[in-house]
Design an enzyme around this catalytic site. Structure first.
Site, short mmCIF file in Angstrom:
data_model
loop_
_atom_site.label_atom_id
_atom_site.label_comp_id
_atom_site.label_asym_id
_atom_site.label_seq_id
_atom_site.Cartn_x
_atom_site.Cartn_y
_atom_site.Cartn_z
N ASP A 118 -10.88 9.58 1.66
CA ASP A 118 -11.83 9.50 0.56
C ASP A 118 -12.07 8.05 0.16
OD1 ASP A 118 -12.15 12.19 0.51
OD2 ASP A 118 -11.57 12.47 -1.58
N TYR A 120 1.74 19.46 1.78
CA TYR A 120 0.87 20.57 1.40
C TYR A 120 1.40 21.93 1.86
CZ TYR A 120 -2.72 17.06 0.30
OH TYR A 120 -3.42 16.02 -0.22
N LYS A 148 5.41 5.35 4.61
CA LYS A 148 6.16 4.70 3.53
C LYS A 148 7.63 4.67 3.96
CE LYS A 148 6.10 2.78 -0.60
NZ LYS A 148 5.49 1.44 -0.78
N ASP A 200 0.49 1.67 0.76
CA ASP A 200 -0.10 0.82 -0.28
C ASP A 200 -0.81 -0.39 0.32
OD1 ASP A 200 2.46 0.19 0.56
OD2 ASP A 200 3.21 -0.37 -1.42
N ASP A 229 -5.44 12.43 3.37
CA ASP A 229 -6.37 13.00 2.39
C ASP A 229 -6.88 11.89 1.47
OD1 ASP A 229 -7.77 14.59 0.64
OD2 ASP A 229 -6.05 15.80 0.02
#
Length: 365
Positions: free
Chosen positions: A248, A141, A188, A220, A244
């Site tokens: 959620d 970001y 990852k 994942d 992020d």
């Protein structure tokens, strides 16, 4: 000295939920005779209407002088056609940068009373109590360079340094020590160099916490486990992007975004806010769920004020209210009565006073 808290009600349902959180904070302070000082300042669309700026200098100055900031919500569709720097959200981003918090804490807890409001079978959620620690000031970001190479090609930079990873990892391990002493670090590393650095640094930090169990989990795999066995997690540590997304997804455990709090810590002043948005379509109608804001106030008591007993009491009061059947519109089933924002605050306050009185009567005996 009095605990100095700045309230930023903001836009949409922000003022309604912040009002209930402030009322319950004040009630806790009264019950335990703690001095507290609350002051209210404009931010976001409200501030644009009053001052022309989404984050007035007077608001920022008040926040920087506070012990903590409690925010409602920011944003309104009427500003969507403005430049990004002139929108309400620009005020929130500027505030976060100024306060400097680098660790975003988002708990996701299964409330048995809300089992029918989640997409999961209740037995799969038993014991689910997760704290996601998200790195907030680095990664994809904020990485440079970023931009457009042409109208058909865009690029971003994913970059982390050892100090950035280390400081947020220590927050996760410290939090785990006060919980079930398990950290799942998400990356990852089979694909990304930044993830390999992330894994190395987190492993190094973990050696300073021999009492905390560390596992490394691919993003994942983590997403799948959150859907199949969420109770297998305690503290989840993730970078900005992964955190992020996962926070959620984890919200589905709780049954509604309306009950989820958050804290941003590590900077000059801690910032607390419910994770829901400003929901302008229901603003001013008394339909908003104040639990996310009230639970954020409980996090403030625990993390900034170091008032663990008081934070526990407020969180317990929320649970008691839910068990008693208190429901705002987002939580109510087809045949259940619906409480207004204020009435839900009343239900939590009633439970709070009862719990406090019972505790004191018990210890008096």
């Amino acid at each position: 000295m009095a605990l100095n808290i700045v309230l930023l009600p903001g836009d949409g349902i922000g003022p309604e939920v912040t009002s209930e959180a402030a009322r319950l904070l004040t009630r806790v302070a009264e019950l335990y005779r703690h001095p507290i000082r609350l002051s209210t300042h404009p931010v976001g669309g409200e501030a644009i209407e009053r001052t022309g700026q989404p984050l007035p200098a007077s608001t920022l100055d008040a926040c920087l002088a506070a012990d903590a900031v409690l925010l409602g919500a920011v944003g309104h569709p009427q500003y969507e056609n403005r430049q990004p720097s002139e929108r309400p959200e620009a005020g929130l981003l500027a505030l976060r940068r100024a306060l400097g918090g680098f660790a975003n804490l988002r708990p996701a807890i299964f409330h048995p009373a809300l089992a029918d409001r989640t997409p999961f079978r209740a037995e799969r959620l038993q014991g689910a109590d997760i704290l996601i620690v998200r790195e907030l000031l680095g990664g994809l970001y904020f990485g440079e360079p970023r931009g457009y190479r042409s109208s058909d090609v865009a690029f971003n930079t994913l970059i982390y340094s050892r100090p950035e990873v280390e400081r947020v990892a220590r927050v996760a391990f410290d939090m785990a020590r006060g919980r079930r002493r398990r950290v799942a670090s998400i990356d990852k590393a089979n694909v990304l160099e930044t993830s390999r650095l992330w894994r190395t640094v987190v492993t190094d930090v973990g050696r300073d916490y021999p009492d905390v169990t560390l596992e490394h989990v691919y993003i994942d795999t983590c997403a799948m486990r959150l859907a199949t066995s969420p109770a297998s997690f305690d503290v989840i540590l993730a970078d900005n992007l992964f955190g992020d997304i996962l926070s959620d997804q984890a919200a589905s455990i709780a049954g509604s975004l309306g009950v989820l709090p958050s804290a941003t810590i590590g900077g000059r002043v801690d910032l607390y806010e419910p994770v829901h948005g400003s929901a302008p379509d229901i603003a001013g109608k008394g339909l908003a769920n104040p639990i996310g804001a009230v639970a954020s106030a409980a996090m403030l008591l625990r993390l900034t004020a170091r008032l663990t007993r008081e934070a526990d009491l407020l969180e317990h009061a929320i649970e008691v209210a839910l068990v008693s059947g208190a429901r705002t519109r987002d939580l109510a089933g087809p045949a259940e009565p619906i409480l207004s924002t204020r009435e839900m605050g009343d239900a939590i306050e009633h439970a709070l006073v009862d719990l406090h009185d019972h505790h004191h009567a018990y210890h008096a005996v």
